[in-house]
Design a protein around this motif. Structure first.
Motif: not given
Length: 106
Positions: A53-61, A74-77
């Motif tokens: 989550e801190d890396a922005g690779l996972v978002v939660t809902r 997106v961060p990987i791209r």
């Protein structure tokens, strides 16, 4: 720590890569669903998810009482565009130029 550093740190661990693979296969999983795929404590999985989550690779809902985890590619791209594209572009351009040259000689 930069955003790139966070992404590289997150991707450096095989457990975190496995979690990303699970989310790629089926997005929107709860922590319990992800834990079922690992031989690790709930706390251990939570720590790995926090790094992702801190890396922005996972978002939660939140959906009711559940917290669903979703893959954010997106961060990987962005890493790909910055670190891979710039090294492959000259080769691809050379091949394109060669193709054009060979076709013009026919």
């Amino acid at each position: 720590m930069t955003d790139d550093d966070r992404v590289f740190k997150a991707l450096a661990d095989p457990t975190r890569r496995f979690l990303l693979d699970l989310l790629f296969a089926r997005d929107g999983r709860t922590q319990s669903e992800l834990e079922a795929e690992l031989e690790m404590s709930r706390f251990g999985v939570a720590k790995h998810l926090k790094v992702l989550e801190d890396a922005g690779l996972v978002v939660t809902r939140r959906v009711g009482r559940e917290k669903l985890h979703h893959l954010n590619p997106v961060p990987i791209r962005l890493i790909h565009d910055r670190w891979i594209d710039k090294y492959t572009e000259p080769r691809l351009s050379a091949l394109t130029d060669l193709k054009a040259q060979l076709e013009s000689e026919e």
